[in-house]
Design a protein around this motif. Structure first.
Motif, PDB file in Angstrom:
ATOM      1  N   ILE A  63      37.274  51.214 -17.476  1.00 55.13           N
ATOM      2  CA  ILE A  63      36.377  52.142 -18.186  1.00 55.13           C
ATOM      3  C   ILE A  63      37.201  53.168 -18.976  1.00 55.13           C
ATOM      4  N   SER A  64      38.297  53.662 -18.374  1.00 61.60           N
ATOM      5  CA  SER A  64      39.127  54.645 -19.093  1.00 61.60           C
ATOM      6  C   SER A  64      39.702  54.026 -20.359  1.00 61.60           C
ATOM      7  N   GLY A  71      35.396  44.523 -13.700  1.00 61.24           N
ATOM      8  CA  GLY A  71      36.426  45.529 -13.988  1.00 61.24           C
ATOM      9  C   GLY A  71      37.824  44.936 -13.873  1.00 61.24           C
ATOM     10  N   SER A 102      37.004  53.599 -22.956  1.00 59.91           N
ATOM     11  CA  SER A 102      36.547  54.830 -23.622  1.00 59.91           C
ATOM     12  C   SER A 102      37.603  55.362 -24.581  1.00 59.91           C
ATOM     13  N   THR A 149      36.522  43.148 -24.084  1.00 58.64           N
ATOM     14  CA  THR A 149      35.504  43.638 -23.144  1.00 58.64           C
ATOM     15  C   THR A 149      34.146  43.001 -23.437  1.00 58.64           C
ATOM     16  N   SER A 156      32.484  40.510 -20.684  1.00 61.16           N
ATOM     17  CA  SER A 156      31.197  40.952 -20.125  1.00 61.16           C
ATOM     18  C   SER A 156      30.140  39.878 -20.321  1.00 61.16           C
ATOM     19  N   GLY A 212      37.881  48.832 -12.021  1.00 64.27           N
ATOM     20  CA  GLY A 212      36.762  49.148 -12.901  1.00 64.27           C
ATOM     21  C   GLY A 212      36.951  50.505 -13.575  1.00 64.27           C
TER      22      GLY A 212
END
Lengths: 98, 231
Positions: free
Chosen positions: B21-22, B107, B25, B88, B92, B17
Motif C-alpha cells: 500500500i505504501s 499484498g 500510494s 497492481t 489485483s 500488504g
C-alpha cells in the motif's frame, strides 16, 4: 507509425496472446508451485476465496470446450484490465489534457 | 509465481500488504497529473499486454513452467511509478476475477511481482545505462540484465516471507536453493520477452519508450548539431 495504429496493433497482439496462443501455454506448475510441492510448503494452502468465479483458473465455467473457454476468459481479462487501466490512468493524467 | 491463500501467515501477509500500500500510494502521488495523451494510454496498454503475456507459461525444466512477471518491462515502457500501478492493476484482477493468487496473499504478490521487480530492476537498468554505451544495444543490454535479475530478486522476497511466516516446516537452505535455481531459468525467459518487446516498440515508436528518453534526447542533440554544422 501513427500512435493510433500502434495502439490498435499492440491491443490486437495482446488479444491474440490471451485469446488464442495461451491455449498452447505450458500447463506444468510454475517455479513457485513446483518448489512448494517438492518441499511440502503448500500443506496448508487453501483454495482462493474467488475460486468459484466463473473465470477461475483462466477458464469460463459456462463453456466446456477448453480452447473456447480459455479464449473467452483471456479476452474478458484483456477487457477488464484495459478498462481498469484506462480508468486509473485517465484519472492520473495532466489537468490540461482533460 | 502467485502465492495462494494459506501459504504465509496473517501477520506477514498484513505486513507485506502495508508495504505494498505504501509503494502504491507513493506511485499514485508521483504519477498523478504527470500522464499526457500518449503516456496515459501507454500505461493502460502495458497492463493489458502484461496480463496477456503472463498467461503464456513457458517450460523451463522437467515438469516446471514459468511466466513473465513484467515489472521491468512495464518500468522501461512507462516509468517505474506507473509500472508499479500497472502491475497492481494486473495482479489485483488476477486474484479477484481469475483466482490466480490468494486474496489474503494479494499484498505479498503485489510486493513480490509488482514492487520488488520494479525497484530492483529499474535500479539495475538506471545503473547500467550509466555504464553502457548510450545507444540502442546498450539500452537492450541494460533491459536484459535488469529483467533477468528481477526474477530471482522476486523469488528471494518470497523466501524471506516464507521464512518469516510460512505455514509449514521446511529447511531454509534447501528451499532457497530450489527457489532461486528455478527462477534463474525463468529469468532467462523474462529477459528474452522484455528485450523482444522493448526492441519492437523502439522500432515502431522509440518516443513511446520511457527508458529510452535519454537516448532520444541524445539523438536529437546530434541531429541539431549536424544541422548547425551543415548550416
Amino acid at each position: 507509425m501513427s500512435f493510433k495504429k500502434f495502439l490498435v496493433i499492440a491491443l490486437f497482439i495482446s488479444a491474440m496472446i490471451a485469446g488464442a496462443l495461451s491455449f498452447y501455454a505450458s500447463s506444468n506448475p510454475d517455479g513457485l508451485e513446483k518448489v512448494a510441492a517438492d518441499h511440502a510448503l503448500d500443506v496448508n494452502a487453501k483454495d482462493s476465496a474467488t475460486s468459484d468465479s466463473p473465470f477461475a483458473d483462466y477458464g469460463f465455467a459456462a463453456i466446456d470446450d477448453p480452447r473456447l473457454s480459455g479464449a473467452v476468459s483471456g479476452l474478458v481479462g484483456i477487457g477488464v484490465v484495459g478498462l481498469a487501466g484506462a480508468g486509473l490512468y485517465f484519472w492520473m493524467r495532466k489537468p490540461e489534457d482533460s | 509465481m502467485h502465492i495462494p491463500d494459506g501459504f504465509i501467515d496473517a501477520p506477514v501477509s498484513i505486513g507485506a500488504g502495508l508495504l505494498a500500500i505504501s509503494a502504491v500510494s507513493v506511485s499514485l502521488k508521483k504519477t498523478r497529473g504527470q500522464l499526457d495523451s500518449k503516456t496515459a494510454p501507454m500505461a493502460g496498454l502495458a497492463a493489458v499486454f502484461i496480463f496477456a503475456v503472463q498467461m503464456m507459461n513457458f517450460p523451463v525444466a522437467a515438469g516446471t513452467s514459468g511466466h513473465l512477471l513484467g515489472g521491468v518491462l512495464a518500468a522501461i515502457l512507462i516509468g517505474p511509478y506507473a509500472a508499479m500501478l500497472a502491475m497492481t492493476v494486473v495482479l489485483s484482477i488476477q486474484a479477484l476475477v481469475f483466482a490466480d493468487g490468494g486474496l489474503s496473499a494479494l499484498g505479498l504478490n503485489i510486493l513480490n511481482m509488482g514492487i520488488v521487480t520494479v525497484v530492483i530492476g529499474w535500479g539495475m537498468f538506471v545503473l547500467l545505462q550509466k555504464l553502457l554505451p548510450k545507444n540502442r544495444s546498450g539500452l537492450i543490454t541494460a533491459c536484459v540484465a535488469a529483467a533477468f535479475v528481477s526474477v530471482p530478486a522476486s523469488a528471494a522476497a518470497f523466501v524471506v516471507e516464507y521464512a518469516l511466516g510460512g505455514t509449514a516446516t521446511f529447511t531454509l537452505s534447501a528451499v532457497l536453493k530450489a527457489v532461486i535455481g528455478v527462477h534463474l531459468l525463468i529469468g532467462i525467459g523474462e529477459a528474452l520477452i522484455t528485450a523482444v518487446t522493448v526492441s519492437a516498440v523502439l522500432s515502431a515508436r522509440p518516443d513511446l519508450v520511457y527508458g529510452a528518453r535519454k537516448l532520444q534526447a541524445a539523438s536529437q542533440l546530434v541531429i541539431t548539431n549536424n544541422e548547425k554544422i551543415s548550416a
